[in-house]
Design a protein around this motif. Structure first.
Motif, PDB file in Angstrom:
ATOM      1  N   PHE A 115       1.021  -1.289  -0.063  1.00 44.96           N
ATOM      2  CA  PHE A 115      -0.002   0.201  -0.002  1.00 44.96           C
ATOM      3  C   PHE A 115       1.284   1.175   0.201  1.00 44.96           C
ATOM      4  N   LEU A 116       1.914   1.045   0.944  1.00 44.71           N
ATOM      5  CA  LEU A 116       3.016   2.571   0.620  1.00 44.71           C
ATOM      6  C   LEU A 116       3.872   2.285   0.221  1.00 44.71           C
ATOM      7  N   LYS A 117       4.555   0.831  -0.467  1.00 48.01           N
ATOM      8  CA  LYS A 117       5.824   1.572  -1.092  1.00 48.01           C
ATOM      9  C   LYS A 117       6.945   1.984  -0.259  1.00 48.01           C
ATOM     10  N   ASP A 118       7.351   1.295   0.816  1.00 44.65           N
ATOM     11  CA  ASP A 118       7.891   2.146   1.917  1.00 44.65           C
ATOM     12  C   ASP A 118       8.506   0.625   2.578  1.00 44.65           C
ATOM     13  N   PHE A 119       9.725   0.863   2.512  1.00 44.08           N
ATOM     14  CA  PHE A 119      10.366   0.228   3.304  1.00 44.08           C
ATOM     15  C   PHE A 119      10.556  -0.011   4.882  1.00 44.08           C
ATOM     16  N   ARG A 120      10.238   1.324   5.291  1.00 44.42           N
ATOM     17  CA  ARG A 120      10.596   2.142   6.879  1.00 44.42           C
ATOM     18  C   ARG A 120       9.012   1.607   7.203  1.00 44.42           C
ATOM     19  N   SER A 121       8.125   2.279   6.775  1.00 38.02           N
ATOM     20  CA  SER A 121       6.970   2.109   7.103  1.00 38.02           C
ATOM     21  C   SER A 121       6.407   0.623   7.755  1.00 38.02           C
ATOM     22  N   PRO A 122       6.513  -1.199   6.666  1.00 37.29           N
ATOM     23  CA  PRO A 122       6.534  -1.988   7.194  1.00 37.29           C
ATOM     24  C   PRO A 122       7.723  -2.394   8.533  1.00 37.29           C
ATOM     25  N   LEU A 123       8.502  -1.915   8.442  1.00 40.61           N
ATOM     26  CA  LEU A 123       9.881  -2.206   9.244  1.00 40.61           C
ATOM     27  C   LEU A 123       9.048  -1.884  10.837  1.00 40.61           C
ATOM     28  N   LEU A 124       8.623  -0.140  10.695  1.00 39.00           N
ATOM     29  CA  LEU A 124       8.405   0.375  12.103  1.00 39.00           C
ATOM     30  C   LEU A 124       6.814  -0.335  12.478  1.00 39.00           C
ATOM     31  N   ILE A 125       6.165  -1.117  11.541  1.00 37.68           N
ATOM     32  CA  ILE A 125       4.475  -1.522  12.108  1.00 37.68           C
ATOM     33  C   ILE A 125       5.246  -3.103  12.530  1.00 37.68           C
ATOM     34  N   SER A 126       6.079  -3.443  11.868  1.00 39.84           N
ATOM     35  CA  SER A 126       6.218  -5.451  12.213  1.00 39.84           C
ATOM     36  C   SER A 126       7.374  -4.926  13.738  1.00 39.84           C
ATOM     37  N   ILE A 127       7.995  -3.822  13.875  1.00 37.30           N
ATOM     38  CA  ILE A 127       8.284  -3.642  15.165  1.00 37.30           C
ATOM     39  C   ILE A 127       7.460  -3.884  16.535  1.00 37.30           C
ATOM     40  N   THR A 128       6.370  -2.503  15.545  1.00 39.23           N
ATOM     41  CA  THR A 128       5.775  -2.096  17.278  1.00 39.23           C
ATOM     42  C   THR A 128       4.823  -3.500  17.383  1.00 39.23           C
ATOM     43  N   ILE A 129       3.931  -4.323  16.310  1.00 41.20           N
ATOM     44  CA  ILE A 129       2.957  -5.422  16.393  1.00 41.20           C
ATOM     45  C   ILE A 129       3.911  -7.047  17.449  1.00 41.20           C
ATOM     46  N   PRO A 130       5.147  -6.967  17.514  1.00 39.35           N
ATOM     47  CA  PRO A 130       5.658  -8.133  18.833  1.00 39.35           C
ATOM     48  C   PRO A 130       5.916  -6.858  19.962  1.00 39.35           C
ATOM     49  N   LEU A 131       6.179  -5.751  19.829  1.00 36.13           N
ATOM     50  CA  LEU A 131       6.744  -5.298  20.855  1.00 36.13           C
ATOM     51  C   LEU A 131       5.535  -5.336  21.325  1.00 36.13           C
ATOM     52  N   ALA A 132       3.764  -4.852  20.939  1.00 37.73           N
ATOM     53  CA  ALA A 132       2.841  -3.988  21.825  1.00 37.73           C
ATOM     54  C   ALA A 132       2.280  -5.821  22.479  1.00 37.73           C
ATOM     55  N   LEU A 133       2.565  -6.761  21.628  1.00 35.61           N
ATOM     56  CA  LEU A 133       2.158  -7.941  21.804  1.00 35.61           C
ATOM     57  C   LEU A 133       2.937  -8.807  23.511  1.00 35.61           C
ATOM     58  N   ILE A 134       4.407  -8.602  23.734  1.00 40.56           N
ATOM     59  CA  ILE A 134       5.029  -8.745  24.315  1.00 40.56           C
ATOM     60  C   ILE A 134       4.731  -7.931  25.518  1.00 40.56           C
ATOM     61  N   VAL A 135       4.139  -6.352  25.448  1.00 47.02           N
ATOM     62  CA  VAL A 135       4.011  -5.248  26.676  1.00 47.02           C
ATOM     63  C   VAL A 135       2.549  -6.271  27.379  1.00 47.02           C
ATOM     64  N   SER A 136       1.615  -6.115  26.361  1.00 44.68           N
ATOM     65  CA  SER A 136       0.627  -6.741  26.495  1.00 44.68           C
ATOM     66  C   SER A 136       0.356  -8.103  27.332  1.00 44.68           C
ATOM     67  N   LEU A 137       1.333  -9.021  27.124  1.00 48.78           N
ATOM     68  CA  LEU A 137       1.677  -9.905  27.851  1.00 48.78           C
ATOM     69  C   LEU A 137       1.895 -10.103  29.186  1.00 48.78           C
ATOM     70  N   LEU A 138       2.792  -9.271  28.698  1.00 49.50           N
ATOM     71  CA  LEU A 138       4.198  -8.773  30.911  1.00 49.50           C
ATOM     72  C   LEU A 138       2.324  -8.095  31.603  1.00 49.50           C
ATOM     73  N   ALA A 139       1.925  -7.493  31.129  1.00 54.28           N
ATOM     74  CA  ALA A 139       0.559  -6.620  31.747  1.00 54.28           C
ATOM     75  C   ALA A 139      -0.497  -7.430  32.122  1.00 54.28           C
ATOM     76  N   MET A 140      -0.360  -8.539  30.854  1.00 52.17           N
ATOM     77  CA  MET A 140      -1.435  -9.579  31.740  1.00 52.17           C
ATOM     78  C   MET A 140      -1.319 -10.949  33.064  1.00 52.17           C
ATOM     79  N   TYR A 141       0.359 -10.443  32.371  1.00 55.19           N
ATOM     80  CA  TYR A 141       1.178 -12.040  33.645  1.00 55.19           C
ATOM     81  C   TYR A 141       0.877 -10.971  34.959  1.00 55.19           C
ATOM     82  N   LEU A 142       1.303  -9.726  35.038  1.00 50.21           N
ATOM     83  CA  LEU A 142       1.507  -9.297  35.988  1.00 50.21           C
ATOM     84  C   LEU A 142       0.167  -8.737  36.862  1.00 50.21           C
TER      85      LEU A 142
END
Length: 198
Positions: A115-142
């Motif tokens: 859609f965006l034809k840019d490597f930086r934007s998918p890279l940014l989102i591909s980092i934020t998705i696992p990071l958000a999952l890890i933070v969410s799972l950590l918060a659920m565990y705590l």
């Protein structure tokens, strides 16, 4: 606890103390059968184990397996069988939802790239998705929230909303930069356009 305890009950009648066995004949006999359960052609006893709302299904499964193993040792003449195990359905559902999270994240990154034809934007989102999952799972565990079908479904929904908002924000920032705004102004104005109240 047993028939002897019933025999030893004391009763006060007309000022005198009697034991229950002095005034009545006490016998022990099987209760009349009100139903019958058969398993593999033989008479059986069946019971259900119901999980408490605050218990973990995985812990319950492990403890039940230990209990069944000890029963088989203590009562070798009795066959113990689990006829219906809902933890298998739960495990299958959780595995299925986990696979959907991974596949959905990969597809979202590919769609953003095309859609965006840019490597930086998918890279940014591909980092934020696992990071958000890890933070969410950590918060659920705590907090003590267990991973189940409802919580995993909520995570999938949250990831979808996060990707959707990310695409819109990145698209607004890209349009602002194409109009000639510098990066900081494009980020501030592009984000405000998405999240400002209508």
């Amino acid at each position: 606890n047993d028939i002897d305890d019933i025999k030893d009950i004391y009763l006060k009648i007309n000022g005198r103390l009697y034991q229950f066995q002095d005034i009545a004949t006490i016998t022990e006999q099987p209760a009349p059968a009100t139903g019958m359960v058969r398993s593999q052609g033989q008479r059986a006893v069946t019971f259900a184990v119901i999980k408490q709302s605050d218990a973990r299904m995985s812990d319950l499964k492990v403890e039940l397996e230990k209990l069944m193993a000890s029963f088989k040792v203590e009562y070798p003449e009795v066959n113990f069988n689990v006829t219906r195990n809902q933890t298998e359905l739960l495990d299958y559902s959780i595995d299925n939802l986990s696979q959907n999270i991974v596949v959905g994240a990969i597809l979202a990154i590919l769609v953003i790239f095309f859609f965006l034809k840019d490597f930086r934007s998918p890279l940014l989102i591909s980092i934020t998705i696992p990071l958000a999952l890890i933070v969410s799972l950590l918060a659920m565990y705590l907090v003590g929230i267990t991973i189940n079908i409802i919580s995993l479904s909520g995570l999938i929904l949250g990831i979808g909303m996060m990707v959707d908002n990310s695409i819109i924000v990145i698209d607004n920032i890209t349009q602002r930069r194409e109009r000639g705004d510098d990066l900081t102004t494009a980020i501030v104005k592009g984000t405000n356009e998405v999240f400002s109240p209508m």
